[in-house]
Design a protein around this motif. Structure first.
Motif, PDB file in Angstrom:
ATOM      1  N   LEU A   7      41.090  67.979  -5.943  1.00  0.00           N
ATOM      2  CA  LEU A   7      42.309  68.388  -6.636  1.00  0.00           C
ATOM      3  C   LEU A   7      43.514  67.836  -5.882  1.00  0.00           C
ATOM      4  O   LEU A   7      43.386  67.372  -4.755  1.00  0.00           O
ATOM      5  CB  LEU A   7      42.389  69.919  -6.704  1.00  0.00           C
ATOM      6  N   THR A   8      44.666  67.907  -6.508  1.00  0.00           N
ATOM      7  CA  THR A   8      45.899  67.473  -5.854  1.00  0.00           C
ATOM      8  C   THR A   8      46.854  68.659  -5.798  1.00  0.00           C
ATOM      9  O   THR A   8      46.617  69.699  -6.422  1.00  0.00           O
ATOM     10  CB  THR A   8      46.568  66.327  -6.634  1.00  0.00           C
ATOM     11  N   ALA A   9      47.964  68.481  -5.113  1.00  0.00           N
ATOM     12  CA  ALA A   9      48.988  69.526  -5.061  1.00  0.00           C
ATOM     13  C   ALA A   9      49.476  69.853  -6.465  1.00  0.00           C
ATOM     14  O   ALA A   9      49.802  71.008  -6.766  1.00  0.00           O
ATOM     15  CB  ALA A   9      50.143  69.088  -4.165  1.00  0.00           C
ATOM     16  N   ALA A  10      49.506  68.869  -7.354  1.00  0.00           N
ATOM     17  CA  ALA A  10      49.966  69.082  -8.728  1.00  0.00           C
ATOM     18  C   ALA A  10      49.055  70.019  -9.513  1.00  0.00           C
ATOM     19  O   ALA A  10      49.478  70.598 -10.512  1.00  0.00           O
ATOM     20  CB  ALA A  10      50.074  67.743  -9.460  1.00  0.00           C
ATOM     21  N   ASP A  11      47.815  70.198  -9.059  1.00  0.00           N
ATOM     22  CA  ASP A  11      46.874  71.097  -9.731  1.00  0.00           C
ATOM     23  C   ASP A  11      47.065  72.556  -9.322  1.00  0.00           C
ATOM     24  O   ASP A  11      46.387  73.437  -9.858  1.00  0.00           O
ATOM     25  CB  ASP A  11      45.426  70.695  -9.399  1.00  0.00           C
ATOM     26  N   LEU A  12      47.959  72.805  -8.380  1.00  0.00           N
ATOM     27  CA  LEU A  12      48.132  74.144  -7.824  1.00  0.00           C
ATOM     28  C   LEU A  12      49.469  74.757  -8.219  1.00  0.00           C
ATOM     29  O   LEU A  12      50.452  74.033  -8.416  1.00  0.00           O
ATOM     30  CB  LEU A  12      48.056  74.074  -6.293  1.00  0.00           C
ATOM     31  N   PRO A  13      49.548  76.094  -8.283  1.00  0.00           N
ATOM     32  CA  PRO A  13      50.844  76.744  -8.483  1.00  0.00           C
ATOM     33  C   PRO A  13      51.774  76.405  -7.310  1.00  0.00           C
ATOM     34  O   PRO A  13      51.306  76.141  -6.189  1.00  0.00           O
ATOM     35  CB  PRO A  13      50.509  78.235  -8.497  1.00  0.00           C
ATOM     36  N   PRO A  14      53.087  76.419  -7.519  1.00  0.00           N
ATOM     37  CA  PRO A  14      54.045  75.966  -6.502  1.00  0.00           C
ATOM     38  C   PRO A  14      53.859  76.496  -5.076  1.00  0.00           C
ATOM     39  O   PRO A  14      53.855  75.688  -4.138  1.00  0.00           O
ATOM     40  CB  PRO A  14      55.402  76.374  -7.079  1.00  0.00           C
ATOM     41  N   PRO A  15      53.644  77.794  -4.849  1.00  0.00           N
ATOM     42  CA  PRO A  15      53.516  78.219  -3.443  1.00  0.00           C
ATOM     43  C   PRO A  15      52.306  77.581  -2.746  1.00  0.00           C
ATOM     44  O   PRO A  15      52.375  77.200  -1.584  1.00  0.00           O
ATOM     45  CB  PRO A  15      53.357  79.740  -3.513  1.00  0.00           C
ATOM     46  N   PHE A  23      50.438  70.904   4.924  1.00  0.00           N
ATOM     47  CA  PHE A  23      49.311  70.754   5.838  1.00  0.00           C
ATOM     48  C   PHE A  23      48.668  69.386   5.714  1.00  0.00           C
ATOM     49  O   PHE A  23      48.401  68.730   6.709  1.00  0.00           O
ATOM     50  CB  PHE A  23      48.256  71.835   5.583  1.00  0.00           C
ATOM     51  N   ALA A  24      48.426  68.965   4.486  1.00  0.00           N
ATOM     52  CA  ALA A  24      47.680  67.729   4.256  1.00  0.00           C
ATOM     53  C   ALA A  24      48.414  66.494   4.746  1.00  0.00           C
ATOM     54  O   ALA A  24      47.797  65.517   5.153  1.00  0.00           O
ATOM     55  CB  ALA A  24      47.354  67.584   2.780  1.00  0.00           C
ATOM     56  N   GLY A  25      49.738  66.523   4.744  1.00  0.00           N
ATOM     57  CA  GLY A  25      50.475  65.347   5.166  1.00  0.00           C
ATOM     58  C   GLY A  25      51.275  65.536   6.436  1.00  0.00           C
ATOM     59  O   GLY A  25      51.706  64.565   7.041  1.00  0.00           O
ATOM     60  N   ASP A  29      46.515  64.109   8.767  1.00  0.00           N
ATOM     61  CA  ASP A  29      46.129  63.666   7.435  1.00  0.00           C
ATOM     62  C   ASP A  29      44.811  64.313   7.027  1.00  0.00           C
ATOM     63  O   ASP A  29      43.735  63.779   7.265  1.00  0.00           O
ATOM     64  CB  ASP A  29      46.021  62.148   7.380  1.00  0.00           C
ATOM     65  N   PHE A  30      44.930  65.484   6.426  1.00  0.00           N
ATOM     66  CA  PHE A  30      43.764  66.222   5.967  1.00  0.00           C
ATOM     67  C   PHE A  30      43.765  66.353   4.441  1.00  0.00           C
ATOM     68  O   PHE A  30      43.309  67.349   3.901  1.00  0.00           O
ATOM     69  CB  PHE A  30      43.718  67.608   6.615  1.00  0.00           C
ATOM     70  N   ARG A  31      44.276  65.350   3.748  1.00  0.00           N
ATOM     71  CA  ARG A  31      44.338  65.409   2.285  1.00  0.00           C
ATOM     72  C   ARG A  31      42.969  65.592   1.650  1.00  0.00           C
ATOM     73  O   ARG A  31      42.824  66.324   0.673  1.00  0.00           O
ATOM     74  CB  ARG A  31      44.992  64.139   1.722  1.00  0.00           C
ATOM     75  N   ASP A  32      41.967  64.919   2.184  1.00  0.00           N
ATOM     76  CA  ASP A  32      40.631  65.020   1.594  1.00  0.00           C
ATOM     77  C   ASP A  32      40.089  66.438   1.698  1.00  0.00           C
ATOM     78  O   ASP A  32      39.513  66.958   0.751  1.00  0.00           O
ATOM     79  CB  ASP A  32      39.677  64.029   2.252  1.00  0.00           C
ATOM     80  N   GLN A  33      40.288  67.045   2.831  1.00  0.00           N
ATOM     81  CA  GLN A  33      39.848  68.422   3.013  1.00  0.00           C
ATOM     82  C   GLN A  33      40.659  69.364   2.115  1.00  0.00           C
ATOM     83  O   GLN A  33      40.102  70.236   1.447  1.00  0.00           O
ATOM     84  CB  GLN A  33      40.007  68.822   4.471  1.00  0.00           C
ATOM     85  N   ALA A  34      41.962  69.181   2.093  1.00  0.00           N
ATOM     86  CA  ALA A  34      42.828  70.027   1.261  1.00  0.00           C
ATOM     87  C   ALA A  34      42.469  69.893  -0.214  1.00  0.00           C
ATOM     88  O   ALA A  34      42.510  70.876  -0.956  1.00  0.00           O
ATOM     89  CB  ALA A  34      44.293  69.675   1.491  1.00  0.00           C
ATOM     90  N   SER A  35      42.092  68.698  -0.641  1.00  0.00           N
ATOM     91  CA  SER A  35      41.783  68.486  -2.057  1.00  0.00           C
ATOM     92  C   SER A  35      40.531  69.232  -2.489  1.00  0.00           C
ATOM     93  O   SER A  35      40.366  69.539  -3.665  1.00  0.00           O
ATOM     94  CB  SER A  35      41.646  66.989  -2.352  1.00  0.00           C
ATOM     95  N   VAL A  36      39.664  69.550  -1.551  1.00  0.00           N
ATOM     96  CA  VAL A  36      38.475  70.338  -1.855  1.00  0.00           C
ATOM     97  C   VAL A  36      38.770  71.828  -1.679  1.00  0.00           C
ATOM     98  O   VAL A  36      38.443  72.648  -2.540  1.00  0.00           O
ATOM     99  CB  VAL A  36      37.287  69.890  -0.977  1.00  0.00           C
ATOM    100  N   TYR A  48      45.396  77.331   6.072  1.00  0.00           N
ATOM    101  CA  TYR A  48      46.348  76.294   6.463  1.00  0.00           C
ATOM    102  C   TYR A  48      47.664  76.882   6.959  1.00  0.00           C
ATOM    103  O   TYR A  48      48.246  76.405   7.927  1.00  0.00           O
ATOM    104  CB  TYR A  48      46.600  75.328   5.307  1.00  0.00           C
ATOM    105  N   ARG A  49      48.129  77.928   6.293  1.00  0.00           N
ATOM    106  CA  ARG A  49      49.378  78.556   6.738  1.00  0.00           C
ATOM    107  C   ARG A  49      49.201  79.119   8.158  1.00  0.00           C
ATOM    108  O   ARG A  49      50.059  78.979   9.011  1.00  0.00           O
ATOM    109  CB  ARG A  49      49.818  79.650   5.764  1.00  0.00           C
ATOM    110  N   MET A  50      48.042  79.739   8.417  1.00  0.00           N
ATOM    111  CA  MET A  50      47.768  80.261   9.750  1.00  0.00           C
ATOM    112  C   MET A  50      47.761  79.139  10.786  1.00  0.00           C
ATOM    113  O   MET A  50      48.372  79.252  11.852  1.00  0.00           O
ATOM    114  CB  MET A  50      46.432  80.997   9.785  1.00  0.00           C
ATOM    115  N   LEU A  51      47.085  78.038  10.483  1.00  0.00           N
ATOM    116  CA  LEU A  51      47.018  76.928  11.433  1.00  0.00           C
ATOM    117  C   LEU A  51      48.400  76.339  11.709  1.00  0.00           C
ATOM    118  O   LEU A  51      48.731  76.027  12.857  1.00  0.00           O
ATOM    119  CB  LEU A  51      46.061  75.846  10.923  1.00  0.00           C
ATOM    120  N   MET A  52      49.209  76.208  10.664  1.00  0.00           N
ATOM    121  CA  MET A  52      50.565  75.671  10.869  1.00  0.00           C
ATOM    122  C   MET A  52      51.417  76.641  11.677  1.00  0.00           C
ATOM    123  O   MET A  52      52.194  76.227  12.540  1.00  0.00           O
ATOM    124  CB  MET A  52      51.218  75.348   9.522  1.00  0.00           C
TER     125      MET A  52
END
Length: 193
Positions: A7-15, A23-25, A29-36, A48-52
């Motif tokens: 999935l992409t960020a566009a597939d998710l609600p704004p928050p 996180f992904a960028g 660069d964890f876009r692949d992990q974030a997309s799953v 991701y929020r916790m890690l950041m």
């Protein structure tokens, strides 16, 4: 290719999309992990929020976090995590040959605090049930109790991400050269897939 459709960020609600993008960028660069992980938005958001937040808080110097993550990821033979965290560890001043030696802690580039983190991450991964008090005495020479708790969290969470990435075949190609870390089982010899 992952075992589920990315999935992409566009597939998710704004928050959730904001956390995905940050996180992904931004973290690395964890876009692949974030997309799953985006298939389960609350998990993406909280993990991701916790890690950041932990990274921004700087409760434990980043060098030690990355030593723990790379040690655990090498022990678990997760090429995705090893390939994504090794450059972060090198930025922290750990020479390439010392990184290559992990999970061994006896490289001359490692000081006493580094060795304690590496040895502790190994124990958390391989035998958390049997860690001796001496290990905590060693850790307390370099870290506060809050830092020890965070190091434990980070090592255990690295193990989660290793298994998550491997089970769902999350790989952006960066780990291709590391596939020898976990060859296909020899089913003819009775190894389980």
């Amino acid at each position: 290719m992952p075992r589920v459709a990315p999935l992409t960020a566009a597939d998710l609600p704004p928050p959730y999309a904001e956390v995905f993008t940050a996180f992904a960028g931004g973290y690395a660069d964890f876009r692949d992990q974030a997309s799953v992980l985006a298939h389960v938005p609350p998990a993406l958001d909280h993990l991701y929020r916790m890690l950041m937040e932990l990274r921004a808080r700087e409760g434990v110097p980043f060098r030690y976090i990355e030593l723990a993550v790379v040690t655990v990821s090498k022990l678990n033979a997760c090429p995705y995590c090893v390939s994504h965290h090794t450059p972060l560890l090198e930025v922290e001043g750990v020479p390439e040959e010392a990184v290559a030696a992990l999970p061994a802690s006896d490289h001359p580039a490692f000081d006493a605090a580094d060795r304690a983190v590496i040895d502790y991450a190994r124990l958390v991964t391989q035998r958390a049930w049997g860690i001796r008090d001496q290990m905590f005495d060693d850790l307390r020479q370099h870290f506060t109790e809050a830092q020890i708790v965070e190091l434990t969290l980070r090592a255990a969470l690295a193990g989660f991400f290793n298994r998550f990435n491997d089970a769902l075949q999350i790989d952006d190609g960066a780990a291709e050269a590391l596939l020898h870390l976990h060859p296909e089982p020899d089913t003819a010899a009775g190894e389980q897939p």
